[in-house]
Design an enzyme around this catalytic site. Structure first.
Site, short mmCIF file in Angstrom:
data_model
loop_
_atom_site.label_atom_id
_atom_site.label_comp_id
_atom_site.label_asym_id
_atom_site.label_seq_id
_atom_site.Cartn_x
_atom_site.Cartn_y
_atom_site.Cartn_z
N ASP A 70 -39.85 23.54 -27.12
CA ASP A 70 -40.36 22.48 -28.17
C ASP A 70 -41.32 22.98 -29.14
OD1 ASP A 70 -42.07 22.45 -26.22
OD2 ASP A 70 -43.09 20.55 -26.78
N GLU A 135 -44.39 20.74 -24.23
CA GLU A 135 -45.72 21.54 -24.17
C GLU A 135 -46.46 20.83 -25.32
OE1 GLU A 135 -49.00 24.15 -24.86
OE2 GLU A 135 -47.32 23.80 -26.17
N HIS A 350 -48.38 25.77 -36.23
CA HIS A 350 -48.29 24.41 -36.39
C HIS A 350 -48.86 24.26 -37.97
CE1 HIS A 350 -49.51 22.72 -32.26
NE2 HIS A 350 -48.87 24.00 -32.14
#
Length: 380
Positions: A70, A135, A350
């Protein structure tokens, strides 16, 4: 020019928009790749989470690659140089959501395992993959549930390599051999609501709370140790009031988090916090959420193999570190497994335009291969 195996696998994974907890077929692709290499494939689905346990071999020791398929949401696609789920190479960098965290690592693992099982079909022990799609999310139905299943049938992991992006400037310059614990408190402090012009008829919970919060924030919780920095207390959220300027609030909510070392236990932290709140005479309610205990993998075969492999492949020494956030290693370490984290450079994780150097994925795969050589090949 034909893509290398590592690059081809990484592109395939990145092209699947597996925003947590959706797997988007990543694990099915992995299973189809691993099965011909002799892996027994065991999907484990818990509610909305897809997990994969794949194992080659039936004896110990067990060398396990752990990771997640993920990814976090991409954010505004128009802010990316290229579409976030269309893997693109620009100047030797592979762009796409998950390139560094952590589909690149998974691709490096898969390529290393194919090469290793070809070169050493009768290797010692077992090789395993523990992969989850939970996660980046609430981490409830992912790795913890897989570990529960393995523990129930007494299936033990000896060494675990988590592919989180541990590196800072170049691959292998930093390896995580532990992580701090994470403990969150949700605190409600009660007062008596009233009119600001009549404070004697009310009790302002904000005024009551400030001295206690100041003591919590200024307290030296521990000194840390050679592996961990001192425990950190941080206030994350504060909320109080009705929005009106003439009303004394009746209660106040405070959320805070501890990142703590092995010098403290969560029970000790809870006791000390309660003592401070009680000493200030507060009326309060406090709920705790433990996200993970601290863990440390000290000197041993896994750390030694990691350091040796990085030196052999890159020519560089590595730094052992416990800094940063939490990872799924915190669920695996309590079983007695030695756990380290080793992955690509984490500078863009991210973020918009997440990317990883293509050459770094090849280097990482070589390091993983070298580690298996050290741990699963009889050198006598």
């Amino acid at each position: 020019m034909t893509d290398s195996l590592v690059l081809s696998l990484a592109k395939d994974l990145i092209a699947r928009p597996s925003v947590t907890p959706i797997d988007e077929g990543c694990q099915k692709m992995m299973a189809e790749f691993l099965a011909p290499l002799g892996f027994e494939i065991e999907p484990m689905v818990f509610h909305d989470t897809t997990n994969l346990w794949a194992r080659r071999g039936t004896t110990g020791p067990v060398f396990c690659f752990a990771g997640h398929t993920d990814v976090v949401p991409s954010g505004p696609a128009e802010k990316w140089h290229t579409p976030p789920f269309e893997p693109t190479i620009i100047d030797g960098m592979l762009y796409g959501r998950g390139a560094a965290d952590m589909k690149g690592s998974i691709a490096s693992m898969m390529a290393a395992v194919q090469r290793f099982t070809t070169d050493y079909p009768a290797h010692q022990g077992s090789i395993a993959f523990l992969i989850t799609s939970d996660e980046e999310g609430p981490f409830i139905n992912g790795t913890p549930k897989v570990i529960e299943t393995l523990e129930a049938r007494q299936e033990k992991i000896t060494w675990c390599l988590v592919g989180e992006p541990s590196s800072t400037n170049h691959v292998g310059d930093v390896v995580k051999n532990g992580r701090r614990g994470s403990l969150t408190g949700d605190l409600t402090i009660y007062g008596i609501q009233g009119h600001v012009a009549y404070p004697h008829l009310a009790e302002n919970p904000v005024h009551l709370a400030i001295p206690a919060l100041n003591e919590l924030a200024s307290k030296q919780w521990d000194q840390g140790n050679e592996f961990f920095p001192a425990t950190s207390f941080q206030i994350a959220n504060i909320n109080s009031g009705t929005g009106a300027s003439n009303v004394i609030p009746g209660e106040m909510q405070v959320q805070f988090n501890f990142r703590y070392s092995t010098e403290l236990t969560d029970s000790q932290i809870k006791q000390q916090v309660a003592a401070i709140l009680d000493n200030h005479g507060l009326r309060y309610e406090l709920k705790w959420t433990l996200s993970g205990q601290p863990f440390l993998t000290g000197s041993g075969k896994l750390v030694e193999a990691t350091q040796n492999a990085i030196k052999a492949i890159t020519g560089q020494e590595t730094e052992l570190s416990t800094s940063g956030g939490t990872s799924d290693g915190r669920f695996i370490a309590p079983t007695g497994a030695q756990v380290i984290e080793l992955g690509p450079v984490n500078a863009t994780i991210h973020k918009v335009n997440e990317c990883v150097r293509v050459a770094d994925l090849e280097t990482l795969s070589d390091i993983y291969y070298n580690m298996m050589q050290q741990l699963l090949v009889d050198h006598d």
